[in-house]
Scaffold this motif. Structure first.
Motif, mmCIF file in Angstrom:
data_model
loop_
_atom_site.group_PDB
_atom_site.id
_atom_site.type_symbol
_atom_site.label_atom_id
_atom_site.label_comp_id
_atom_site.label_asym_id
_atom_site.label_seq_id
_atom_site.Cartn_x
_atom_site.Cartn_y
_atom_site.Cartn_z
ATOM 1 N N GLY A 35 -80.468 37.919 -28.054
ATOM 2 C CA GLY A 35 -80.772 38.764 -29.199
ATOM 3 C C GLY A 35 -79.900 38.439 -30.398
ATOM 4 N N GLU A 36 -78.695 37.959 -30.135
ATOM 5 C CA GLU A 36 -77.765 37.594 -31.204
ATOM 6 C C GLU A 36 -78.034 36.192 -31.749
ATOM 7 O OE1 GLU A 36 -74.046 37.938 -29.274
ATOM 8 O OE2 GLU A 36 -74.066 40.139 -29.193
ATOM 9 N N ASN A 37 -78.784 35.362 -31.007
ATOM 10 C CA ASN A 37 -78.910 33.950 -31.363
ATOM 11 C C ASN A 37 -80.329 33.494 -31.671
ATOM 12 O OD1 ASN A 37 -76.107 32.501 -30.872
ATOM 13 N ND2 ASN A 37 -76.328 34.037 -29.258
ATOM 14 N N PHE A 38 -81.305 34.365 -31.496
ATOM 15 C CA PHE A 38 -82.687 34.031 -31.852
ATOM 16 C C PHE A 38 -83.071 34.770 -33.135
ATOM 17 C CE2 PHE A 38 -82.987 32.128 -27.773
ATOM 18 C CZ PHE A 38 -84.154 31.351 -27.762
ATOM 19 N N PRO A 39 -84.122 34.323 -33.823
ATOM 20 C CA PRO A 39 -84.560 35.020 -35.031
ATOM 21 C C PRO A 39 -84.904 36.479 -34.755
ATOM 22 C CG PRO A 39 -85.636 32.881 -34.842
ATOM 23 C CD PRO A 39 -84.904 33.101 -33.557
ATOM 24 N N GLU A 40 -84.799 37.291 -35.775
ATOM 25 C CA GLU A 40 -85.004 38.730 -35.626
ATOM 26 C C GLU A 40 -86.407 39.072 -35.132
ATOM 27 O OE1 GLU A 40 -84.690 42.800 -38.381
ATOM 28 O OE2 GLU A 40 -83.901 40.877 -39.101
ATOM 29 N N LEU A 74 -81.462 29.186 -22.853
ATOM 30 C CA LEU A 74 -82.516 29.454 -23.830
ATOM 31 C C LEU A 74 -82.044 29.176 -25.247
ATOM 32 C CD1 LEU A 74 -84.209 32.684 -22.420
ATOM 33 C CD2 LEU A 74 -85.253 30.436 -22.712
ATOM 34 N N VAL A 75 -80.800 29.484 -25.554
ATOM 35 C CA VAL A 75 -80.282 29.209 -26.891
ATOM 36 C C VAL A 75 -80.197 27.701 -27.127
ATOM 37 C CG1 VAL A 75 -78.260 29.423 -28.396
ATOM 38 C CG2 VAL A 75 -79.059 31.396 -27.081
ATOM 39 N N ALA A 76 -79.762 26.936 -26.114
ATOM 40 C CA ALA A 76 -79.705 25.481 -26.234
ATOM 41 C C ALA A 76 -81.101 24.899 -26.429
ATOM 42 C CB ALA A 76 -79.034 24.879 -24.992
ATOM 43 N N VAL A 84 -89.022 36.287 -16.013
ATOM 44 C CA VAL A 84 -89.327 37.130 -14.856
ATOM 45 C C VAL A 84 -88.206 38.140 -14.619
ATOM 46 C CG1 VAL A 84 -89.798 37.158 -12.376
ATOM 47 C CG2 VAL A 84 -90.769 35.350 -13.816
ATOM 48 N N ILE A 85 -86.967 37.641 -14.476
ATOM 49 C CA ILE A 85 -85.817 38.512 -14.248
ATOM 50 C C ILE A 85 -84.714 38.123 -15.226
ATOM 51 C CG2 ILE A 85 -84.059 39.283 -12.601
ATOM 52 C CD1 ILE A 85 -85.965 38.574 -10.342
ATOM 53 N N GLY A 86 -84.083 39.118 -15.829
ATOM 54 C CA GLY A 86 -82.992 38.849 -16.752
ATOM 55 C C GLY A 86 -81.851 39.823 -16.550
ATOM 56 N N SER A 87 -80.675 39.411 -16.992
ATOM 57 C CA SER A 87 -79.519 40.312 -17.010
ATOM 58 C C SER A 87 -79.411 40.928 -18.388
ATOM 59 C CB SER A 87 -78.235 39.549 -16.681
ATOM 60 O OG SER A 87 -77.844 38.735 -17.782
ATOM 61 N N GLN A 88 -78.837 42.096 -18.452
ATOM 62 C CA GLN A 88 -78.660 42.740 -19.760
ATOM 63 C C GLN A 88 -77.740 41.910 -20.642
ATOM 64 O OE1 GLN A 88 -80.414 45.543 -20.820
ATOM 65 N NE2 GLN A 88 -79.603 44.707 -22.738
ATOM 66 N N GLU A 89 -76.735 41.290 -20.038
ATOM 67 C CA GLU A 89 -75.809 40.444 -20.797
ATOM 68 C C GLU A 89 -76.544 39.278 -21.449
ATOM 69 O OE1 GLU A 89 -72.136 37.402 -19.782
ATOM 70 O OE2 GLU A 89 -72.290 39.269 -18.648
ATOM 71 N N GLY A 90 -77.431 38.633 -20.687
ATOM 72 C CA GLY A 90 -78.203 37.511 -21.217
ATOM 73 C C GLY A 90 -79.142 37.943 -22.327
ATOM 74 N N ILE A 91 -79.759 39.103 -22.153
ATOM 75 C CA ILE A 91 -80.668 39.623 -23.174
ATOM 76 C C ILE A 91 -79.910 39.900 -24.464
ATOM 77 C CG2 ILE A 91 -82.127 41.600 -23.791
ATOM 78 C CD1 ILE A 91 -82.896 41.708 -20.785
ATOM 79 N N ASP A 92 -78.729 40.478 -24.349
ATOM 80 C CA ASP A 92 -77.915 40.747 -25.530
ATOM 81 C C ASP A 92 -77.542 39.443 -26.238
ATOM 82 O OD1 ASP A 92 -78.032 43.439 -24.930
ATOM 83 O OD2 ASP A 92 -76.056 43.488 -23.961
ATOM 84 N N TYR A 93 -77.241 38.405 -25.452
ATOM 85 C CA TYR A 93 -76.821 37.121 -26.021
ATOM 86 C C TYR A 93 -77.951 36.453 -26.801
ATOM 87 C CZ TYR A 93 -74.819 32.429 -26.316
ATOM 88 O OH TYR A 93 -74.333 31.224 -26.771
#
Length: 217
Positions: free
Chosen positions: A177-182, A145-147, A166-175
């Motif tokens: 969150g750090e790389n998309f606009p607020e 998603l960041v790419a 549909v399904i996400g990991s908490q690690e991916g969500i955190d990542y």
């Protein structure tokens, strides 16, 4: 980033999530695709509550009725190929939206567990000041998603981004969150706790693209 975890509240959504995870039901690719599509419809309904609206008049056989319609210019941008059933679910509800398609996949240059994300095909309208609904069913590491976001920016900066998964990991969500606009919103059906050593969501459901369209070389 604002996270909207829809499965936190019990609804019919739980049935569709359980069925796409079930190893027996997964054998029916038509049913798998339709369940992803239905999840996309539910997420669309929830997402629609956050958009801007304008009032317009509707003429009935007996008079005039004022109705609120979506004001925002929407673009549904889906990651190929797994995102196609989810894209259709979004399009079923946001049928006036423009559409964009992006290919993003994991490339393992050393034939081991390390990978990089490759974005190749990209077809999109101008995105400047529009609302982008970025659809990818599986939010694992978040790197795809960041790419994709970096590729999207070449077509103009959206006013707002709504990620639909549909399904996400908490690690991916955190990542992400750090790389998309607020002011990004994440609309996700359900969240799983972890990733395995290959970067796949556990318990997850497997490879969504393969389950929807068959295995690839």
């Amino acid at each position: 980033m604002t996270v909207h975890h829809i499965a936190q509240n019990n609804s019919i959504l739980n049935k569709f999530i359980a069925e796409i995870r079930d190893v027996k039901i997964q054998k029916d690719s038509l049913r798998f695709r339709r369940n992803i599509e239905r999840i996309g419809e539910i997420l669309s309904y929830e997402l629609s509550k956050q958009l801007l609206y304008k009032t317009s008049s509707t003429t009935t056989p007996l008079g005039i009725k004022e109705t609120s319609f979506i004001k925002d210019n929407l673009v549904i941008a889906s990651v190929l190929r797994a995102g196609l059933p989810l894209h259709q679910g979004l399009l079923n509800y946001f049928d006036d939206a423009e559409n964009a398609f992006i290919s993003a996949y994991r490339h393992h240059p050393n034939k081991d567990e390390n990978f990089e994300i490759v974005v190749e095909y990209f077809a999109a309208p101008a995105l400047e000041n529009k609302i982008v609904l970025l659809a990818d069913p599986m939010l694992a590491t978040g790197q795809s998603l960041v790419a994709v976001y970096e590729a999207l920016k070449k077509h103009g900066l959206p006013r707002e981004i709504h990620i639909v998964a549909v399904i996400g990991s908490q690690e991916g969500i955190d990542y992400i969150g750090e790389n998309f606009p607020e002011n990004t919103h994440l609309w996700i059906a359900t969240i799983d706790p972890s990733l395995n050593d290959k970067g796949y969501i556990v318990p997850g459901l497997g490879d969504a693209g393969d389950l929807a369209y068959g295995t690839k070389l």
